[in-house]
Design a protein around this motif. Structure first.
Motif, PDB file in Angstrom:
ATOM      1  N   VAL A 177      -7.124   0.924 -41.078  1.00  0.00           N
ATOM      2  CA  VAL A 177      -7.225  -0.504 -40.756  1.00  0.00           C
ATOM      3  C   VAL A 177      -6.387  -0.821 -39.522  1.00  0.00           C
ATOM      4  O   VAL A 177      -6.822  -1.563 -38.628  1.00  0.00           O
ATOM      5  CB  VAL A 177      -6.796  -1.359 -41.961  1.00  0.00           C
ATOM      6  N   TYR A 232      -2.158  -7.092 -45.180  1.00  0.00           N
ATOM      7  CA  TYR A 232      -2.942  -7.161 -43.952  1.00  0.00           C
ATOM      8  C   TYR A 232      -2.517  -8.354 -43.096  1.00  0.00           C
ATOM      9  O   TYR A 232      -2.548  -8.278 -41.868  1.00  0.00           O
ATOM     10  CB  TYR A 232      -4.428  -7.271 -44.276  1.00  0.00           C
ATOM     11  N   THR A 236     -10.352  -9.932 -42.456  1.00  0.00           N
ATOM     12  CA  THR A 236      -9.984  -8.699 -43.141  1.00  0.00           C
ATOM     13  C   THR A 236     -10.045  -8.931 -44.646  1.00  0.00           C
ATOM     14  O   THR A 236      -9.854 -10.057 -45.120  1.00  0.00           O
ATOM     15  CB  THR A 236      -8.566  -8.234 -42.762  1.00  0.00           C
TER      16      THR A 236
END
Length: 292
Positions: A85, A107, A159
């Motif tokens: 990621v 994230y 995300t």
């Protein structure tokens, strides 16, 4: 409620290893060793009555409990999804970003560190409280993946990490992702691979009464993501499948199955050779990048 029996898991792992031997990946001695191990397991009285009844629990309740320990070391998925990621995020310009099902803000922190203006949405108030502490510059809201509290074409990037496995149907969620993305925007999704879900990679915890619980999870096939994303106008730009970590050859077998909270991973230690053969080359996660 369902029933988890360590012997059932172990025989299943032996069966996968034997299928791989049957198709040419292992020799005669390996097959003989697996069959002998199956006989030993079936004769092991300590495993005969070690089953556990397990209750399903919804994500909000499950993550309310798990939020207390979610970020502690030991969650192997973090070591697998964050490098991939992070690489995808590094290639994108900073902009308005939505971390959907943001959890404790893993994230969201990655996004903020890369200069994005971050909005986080999660259905768990307990997870959101930790995200606000972790990413004080972000804006966090209570909300559901099927109805995000964000306007149309409001963000450049979405995300979503390790959350879609808890959603029964992917179509409505991907439609929401597409709705909030601007044209040319990107969607980065990391999820538990269906192979891993099928082998028992499902969050667990004990309820207030001490009963075993697992968070409701669904085994979405790789094609299910495409069947949800493509009709929503999302085009695939990348797909990665990080592999399960595999025990080194010659690892000593564990003597006990370990506490239920560590199943099925502690169970695999009872049959290290079979577990290594069954897990070799098997994906743990599924990481997608889509473009609107």
């Amino acid at each position: 409620m369902h029933h988890e029996h360590p012997l059932a898991y172990l025989i299943g792992i032996e069966g996968i290893a034997l299928l791989r031997a049957f198709t040419g990946r292992h020799d005669r001695d390996f097959t003989a060793a697996r069959l002998a191990e199956v006989r030993r397991l079936l004769d092991d009285e300590s495993l005969a009555h070690a089953g556990v009844d397990v209750d399903p629990v919804g994500p909000v309740e499950g993550y309310r409990v798990w939020s207390r320990t979610y970020d502690q070391p030991g969650n192997g998925a973090f070591a697998l999804d964050e490098p991939v990621v992070g690489e995808l995020l590094d290639a994108l310009p900073a902009g308005d970003a939505l971390d959907a099902a943001c959890g404790t803000g893993r994230y969201a922190r990655m996004l903020a560190d890369r200069g994005h203006r971050v909005v986080g949405v999660d259905s768990s108030p307990d997870m959101l409280a930790r995200a606000r502490t972790r990413v004080p510059e972000g804006r966090f809201m209570l909300g559901d993946l099927g109805r995000l509290p964000v306007g149309d074409a409001a963000v450049d990037l979405v995300t979503c990490g390790l959350a879609l496995t808890h959603v029964p149907a992917l179509g409505p969620v991907f439609a929401e992702f597409a709705r909030v993305l601007r044209p040319g925007g990107r969607l980065v999704v990391a999820d538990v691979h269906p192979e891993s879900v099928g082998r028992g990679s499902i969050p667990s915890h004990r309820g207030p009464d001490g009963r075993a619980r697992r968070v409701a999870s669904y085994q979405h096939l790789v094609g299910d993501y495409l069947r949800a994303a493509l009709p929503a106008g999302l085009q695939v730009r990348r797909c990665e499948e990080p592999l399960l970590p595999v025990r080194g050859e010659g690892a000593a077998a564990a003597e006990e199955p370990g506490p239920w909270e560590l199943w099925p991973w502690s169970l695999a230690g009872l049959v290290p050779d079979a577990a290594r053969a069954a897990g070799d080359g098997v994906p743990a996660l599924l990481v997608w990048q889509f473009e609107r």
